[in-house]
Design a protein around this motif. Structure first.
Motif, PDB file in Angstrom:
ATOM      1  N   LEU A  43       0.792  -1.294   0.045  1.00  0.00           N
ATOM      2  CA  LEU A  43      -0.017   0.052   0.011  1.00  0.00           C
ATOM      3  C   LEU A  43       0.772   1.321  -0.060  1.00  0.00           C
ATOM      4  CD1 LEU A  43      -2.867  -0.925   2.394  1.00  0.00           C
ATOM      5  CD2 LEU A  43      -3.018  -0.657   0.023  1.00  0.00           C
ATOM      6  N   TYR A  79      -9.605  -1.932  -1.198  1.00  0.00           N
ATOM      7  CA  TYR A  79      -9.190  -3.382  -1.751  1.00  0.00           C
ATOM      8  C   TYR A  79      -9.436  -3.375  -3.351  1.00  0.00           C
ATOM      9  CZ  TYR A  79      -8.803  -4.312   3.057  1.00  0.00           C
ATOM     10  OH  TYR A  79      -8.353  -4.538   4.253  1.00  0.00           O
ATOM     11  N   ILE A  82      -5.857  -2.559  -3.932  1.00  0.00           N
ATOM     12  CA  ILE A  82      -5.004  -3.768  -3.640  1.00  0.00           C
ATOM     13  C   ILE A  82      -5.091  -4.817  -4.773  1.00  0.00           C
ATOM     14  CG2 ILE A  82      -4.516  -5.625  -1.974  1.00  0.00           C
ATOM     15  CD1 ILE A  82      -5.063  -3.560  -0.025  1.00  0.00           C
ATOM     16  N   TYR A  86      -3.187  -2.693  -8.106  1.00  0.00           N
ATOM     17  CA  TYR A  86      -1.707  -2.961  -7.991  1.00  0.00           C
ATOM     18  C   TYR A  86      -1.058  -4.241  -8.811  1.00  0.00           C
ATOM     19  CZ  TYR A  86       1.944  -5.077  -5.306  1.00  0.00           C
ATOM     20  OH  TYR A  86       3.274  -5.651  -4.868  1.00  0.00           O
TER      21      TYR A  86
END
Length: 110
Positions: A43, A79, A82, A86
């Motif tokens: 993060l 999320y 993530i 990501y």
């Protein structure tokens, strides 16, 4: 061959860690550092590129992500970052450098 396994603190990562073939230089990451894992918080801004540019692996294996639907539903934006953005960043890093990318998907990408 150099391999980086991101998010290796779970069951799959632990099994991978004990079965690294000879000739493979593997780095295993998880959020907190230990004698077995390199600390890597996905993060934090810029860190994925920093880590990968430093290690310059031939293969990136991504095991990270949040797979608990109840947790994902509490903060979908976090999320999404993530579990989707990501992963796209890792894939792009690999594609730009002609490296291999393996992603094990969570079931809670929203």
């Amino acid at each position: 061959m150099k391999v980086v396994v991101i998010g290796a603190g779970g069951i799959l990562g632990q099994h991978m860690m004990v079965s690294v073939p000879s000739g493979i230089d593997a780095t295993f990451t998880r959020r907190t550092e230990s004698h077995l894992y390199r600390g890597f918080d996905l993060l934090r801004d810029g860190e994925p590129d920093d880590l990968l540019n430093e290690l310059m692996p031939d293969v990136v294996v991504n095991l990270s992500g949040e797979s608990r639907p109840d947790i994902v539903e509490k903060d979908p934006t976090k999320y999404w970052e993530i579990n989707f953005n990501y992963v796209a960043d890792l894939a792009n890093w690999c594609e730009d450098r002609s490296k291999h990318f393996i992603h094990v998907s969570s079931q809670a990408a929203l």
